[in-house]
Motif scaffolding. Sequence first.
Motif, PDB file in Angstrom:
ATOM      1  N   HIS A  13       0.844  -1.192   0.000  1.00  0.00           N
ATOM      2  CA  HIS A  13       0.000   0.000   0.000  1.00  0.00           C
ATOM      3  C   HIS A  13       0.876   1.238   0.000  1.00  0.00           C
ATOM      4  O   HIS A  13       2.015   1.200   0.442  1.00  0.00           O
ATOM      5  CB  HIS A  13      -0.976   0.010   1.176  1.00  0.00           C
ATOM      6  CG  HIS A  13      -0.309   0.106   2.516  1.00  0.00           C
ATOM      7  ND1 HIS A  13       0.108  -1.005   3.199  1.00  0.00           N
ATOM      8  CD2 HIS A  13       0.020   1.168   3.267  1.00  0.00           C
ATOM      9  CE1 HIS A  13       0.665  -0.615   4.340  1.00  0.00           C
ATOM     10  NE2 HIS A  13       0.631   0.695   4.400  1.00  0.00           N
ATOM     11  N   CYS A  25      -6.758   3.893   1.936  1.00  0.00           N
ATOM     12  CA  CYS A  25      -5.763   3.037   1.306  1.00  0.00           C
ATOM     13  C   CYS A  25      -6.377   1.816   0.639  1.00  0.00           C
ATOM     14  O   CYS A  25      -7.335   1.234   1.126  1.00  0.00           O
ATOM     15  CB  CYS A  25      -4.741   2.580   2.346  1.00  0.00           C
ATOM     16  SG  CYS A  25      -3.325   1.797   1.599  1.00  0.00           S
ATOM     17  N   ASP A  54      -4.938  -1.934  -1.003  1.00  0.00           N
ATOM     18  CA  ASP A  54      -3.784  -2.823  -1.041  1.00  0.00           C
ATOM     19  C   ASP A  54      -3.678  -3.438  -2.427  1.00  0.00           C
ATOM     20  O   ASP A  54      -4.698  -3.717  -3.074  1.00  0.00           O
ATOM     21  CB  ASP A  54      -3.936  -3.953  -0.019  1.00  0.00           C
ATOM     22  CG  ASP A  54      -3.906  -3.470   1.416  1.00  0.00           C
ATOM     23  OD1 ASP A  54      -3.312  -2.413   1.676  1.00  0.00           O
ATOM     24  OD2 ASP A  54      -4.464  -4.173   2.277  1.00  0.00           O
TER      25      ASP A  54
END
Length: 93
Positions: free
Chosen positions: A30, A41, A43
Motif C-alpha cells: 500500500h 488506502c 492494497d
Amino acid sequence: MTTQHQPGTADHIADVQRADPELGGLVWRHSTFSQGSDQTCRDVAFTPGQVVVRDSKDPEGPVLRFTAREWEVFLLGVRNNEFDLPLRRTPRP
C-alpha cells in the motif's frame, strides 16, 4: 526500526504481509501516502500475470483482479493525469 520512505521515489510503497487463505498468503502493498486516519488506502498484490486490489479496511472482502497489461495501461493513464479529479486537473507541459 521504522523505515522512512521518500515520497515520489520507488521505495515509497510499503509491503504488508497478511494471511489470506484464498489468495495464498500474498504480499500486499500500500502507498505510504495513505498513512493516518483518512483510511483511503487500497492494497495491491502481484501474482504471476495478475494484479489484485483490495480495500485495506476490509482485507477479507472482495478483490479486483487485473492482468499485468491492464494494470500497466491504467498506471500510464494515472501518470498522464487522466484520472485526476475534475477540479484538480492540471494540464501536463
